[in-house]
Design a protein around this motif. Structure first.
Motif, PDB file in Angstrom:
ATOM      1  N   ILE A   1       0.863  -1.178   0.000  1.00  0.00           N
ATOM      2  CA  ILE A   1       0.000   0.000   0.000  1.00  0.00           C
ATOM      3  C   ILE A   1       0.896   1.222   0.000  1.00  0.00           C
ATOM      4  CG2 ILE A   1      -1.729   1.283   1.308  1.00  0.00           C
ATOM      5  CD1 ILE A   1      -2.513  -1.551   2.446  1.00  0.00           C
ATOM      6  N   ILE A   2       0.749   2.053  -1.016  1.00  0.00           N
ATOM      7  CA  ILE A   2       1.563   3.256  -1.061  1.00  0.00           C
ATOM      8  C   ILE A   2       0.675   4.471  -0.801  1.00  0.00           C
ATOM      9  CG2 ILE A   2       3.255   2.213  -2.610  1.00  0.00           C
ATOM     10  CD1 ILE A   2       2.065   3.787  -4.906  1.00  0.00           C
ATOM     11  N   GLY A   3       1.311   5.532  -0.357  1.00  0.00           N
ATOM     12  CA  GLY A   3       0.548   6.737  -0.076  1.00  0.00           C
ATOM     13  C   GLY A   3       1.442   7.745   0.610  1.00  0.00           C
TER      14      GLY A   3
ATOM     15  N   GLU B   1       6.593   1.017   6.574  1.00  0.00           N
ATOM     16  CA  GLU B   1       7.709   1.772   6.004  1.00  0.00           C
ATOM     17  C   GLU B   1       9.085   1.204   6.366  1.00  0.00           C
ATOM     18  OE1 GLU B   1       7.345   5.719   5.160  1.00  0.00           O
ATOM     19  OE2 GLU B   1       5.258   5.953   5.783  1.00  0.00           O
ATOM     20  N   PRO B   2       9.334  -0.047   5.960  1.00  0.00           N
ATOM     21  CA  PRO B   2      10.629  -0.660   6.291  1.00  0.00           C
ATOM     22  C   PRO B   2      11.833   0.054   5.673  1.00  0.00           C
ATOM     23  CG  PRO B   2       9.422  -2.025   4.719  1.00  0.00           C
ATOM     24  CD  PRO B   2       8.474  -0.962   5.205  1.00  0.00           C
TER      25      PRO B   2
ATOM     26  N   PRO C   1      19.746   3.415  -0.313  1.00  0.00           N
ATOM     27  CA  PRO C   1      19.202   2.506  -1.339  1.00  0.00           C
ATOM     28  C   PRO C   1      19.753   1.084  -1.292  1.00  0.00           C
ATOM     29  CG  PRO C   1      19.673   4.647  -2.305  1.00  0.00           C
ATOM     30  CD  PRO C   1      20.147   4.721  -0.883  1.00  0.00           C
ATOM     31  N   LYS C   2      21.043   0.964  -1.075  1.00  0.00           N
ATOM     32  CA  LYS C   2      21.648  -0.373  -1.026  1.00  0.00           C
ATOM     33  C   LYS C   2      21.125  -1.200   0.137  1.00  0.00           C
ATOM     34  CE  LYS C   2      26.156  -1.480  -2.733  1.00  0.00           C
ATOM     35  NZ  LYS C   2      27.586  -1.114  -2.735  1.00  0.00           N
ATOM     36  N   VAL C   3      20.955  -0.522   1.273  1.00  0.00           N
ATOM     37  CA  VAL C   3      20.461  -1.190   2.476  1.00  0.00           C
ATOM     38  C   VAL C   3      18.993  -1.593   2.274  1.00  0.00           C
ATOM     39  CG1 VAL C   3      20.113  -0.929   4.961  1.00  0.00           C
ATOM     40  CG2 VAL C   3      22.061   0.182   3.853  1.00  0.00           C
TER      41      VAL C   3
ATOM     42  N   ASP D   1       8.122   4.993  -0.095  1.00  0.00           N
ATOM     43  CA  ASP D   1       9.095   4.702  -1.149  1.00  0.00           C
ATOM     44  C   ASP D   1       8.475   3.639  -2.070  1.00  0.00           C
ATOM     45  OD1 ASP D   1      11.209   3.952  -2.757  1.00  0.00           O
ATOM     46  OD2 ASP D   1      12.673   4.064  -1.128  1.00  0.00           O
ATOM     47  N   ALA D   2       7.703   4.133  -3.042  1.00  0.00           N
ATOM     48  CA  ALA D   2       6.798   3.249  -3.765  1.00  0.00           C
ATOM     49  C   ALA D   2       7.490   2.291  -4.717  1.00  0.00           C
ATOM     50  CB  ALA D   2       5.785   4.093  -4.536  1.00  0.00           C
ATOM     51  N   LYS D   3       8.583   2.712  -5.303  1.00  0.00           N
ATOM     52  CA  LYS D   3       9.137   1.955  -6.406  1.00  0.00           C
ATOM     53  C   LYS D   3       9.614   0.565  -5.972  1.00  0.00           C
ATOM     54  CE  LYS D   3      11.814   2.631 -10.559  1.00  0.00           C
ATOM     55  NZ  LYS D   3      12.837   1.582 -10.533  1.00  0.00           N
TER      56      LYS D   3
END
Ligand SMILES: Nc1ncnc2c1ncn2[C@@H]1O[C@H](COP(=O)(O)OP(=O)(O)O)[C@@H](O)[C@H]1O
Ligand SMILES: [Mg+2]
Length: 235
Positions: free
Chosen positions: A32-34, A162-163, A169-171, A195-197
């Motif tokens: 779920i994004i938002g 929101e993990p 980015p790498k983490v 962070d939807a992508k």
């Protein structure tokens, strides 16, 4: 596996969820994004019983869990990784896992031992760091610990709030790889993310939340290609 049916949740007079309907299918990853304030955390808290729904139903494996207390919901097989991790930063990794287990579910020592072994197999880095004070772990390791702690109750459904927050980015990639491994072992996963992508790329199905409502839903692939999603959530 999980069905949320027309759920409305309030904080006093403030309505945070409006007629929200979602599914998390068995063995799948659902995202779920938002934007900030859309109601994502409230939705997870409603599922896990921390902020129960005022209207609507939450069904888990066809059982009505809408009004059950959080500890019952954990025992039924739903575990939540809270936003901001909320680990016990002054305790060791090992004590975090033990305490997590104690609070959540198991009181028998032998059970906790067995579950710890299971966790250390899943998260070898945490085994290496088991005597370390949790507050001294990197952000990514703390997120791993939060996931590991939630896994101590052997959930069927894992909720993640929101993990990726605050991580490089790498983490984030490595956290999502871990989630994908758990998914391959049969775990059903529901993630909420800004962070939807990366979340959608890891998912089967997704929803977009806006102002307490579901604004859009579709396969993760469809959402990744959707013009509005691209413009607003994928930058
Ligand atoms: N404890 C609270 N008391 C009152 N309002 C709250 C509380 N927590 C969240 N809200 C409100 O509910 C809405 C949804 O918040 P939240 O579920 O935290 O959104 P998200 O996780 O998507 O950022 C927001 O308008 C927020 O201000
Ligand atoms: Mg939130």
């Amino acid at each position: 596996m999980l069905r949320v049916e027309k759920v409305s949740t309030f904080y006093g007079n403030i309505q945070a969820l409006r007629d929200v309907t979602i599914r998390a299918r068995r063995g799948r990853i659902t995202t779920i994004i938002g934007a900030n304030g859309a109601g994502k955390t409230t939705l997870l808290r409603t599922i896990s019983g921390l902020t129960p729904a005022r209207h609507g139903l939450v069904l888990f494996e066809d059982k009505d869990i809408t009004s059950l207390p959080p500890d019952r919901i954990v025992r039924m097989g739903i575990s939540q990784v809270p936003q901001g991790r909320q680990i016990f930063s002054e305790l060791t990794v090992e004590d975090n896992l033990k305490l997590g287990a104690y609070i959540r579910r198991f009181r028998k020592r032998s059970d906790i031992m067995r579950d710890k072994e299971f966790i250390y197999e899943l998260f070898p880095i945490l085994y290496q760091r088991r005597k370390q004070i949790a507050g001294t772990l990197s952000g990514g390791e703390q997120q791993m610990l939060a996931i590991a702690r939630a896994m101590m109750s052997r959930p069927k459904l894992l909720l993640l709030d929101e993990p990726s927050m605050g991580l490089a980015p790498k983490v984030i990639q490595s956290i999502f790889k871990t989630l994908f491994d758990l998914h391959e072992q049969g775990l059903t996963i529901l993630i909420v993310e800004q962070d939807a992508k990366i979340a959608l790329e890891a998912s089967d199905y997704g929803y977009v939340m806006r102002m307490g409502k579901i604004a859009l839903e579709g396969s993760a692939k469809e959402l990744l290609e959707n013009e509005e999603v691209k413009r607003i959530y994928l930058g």
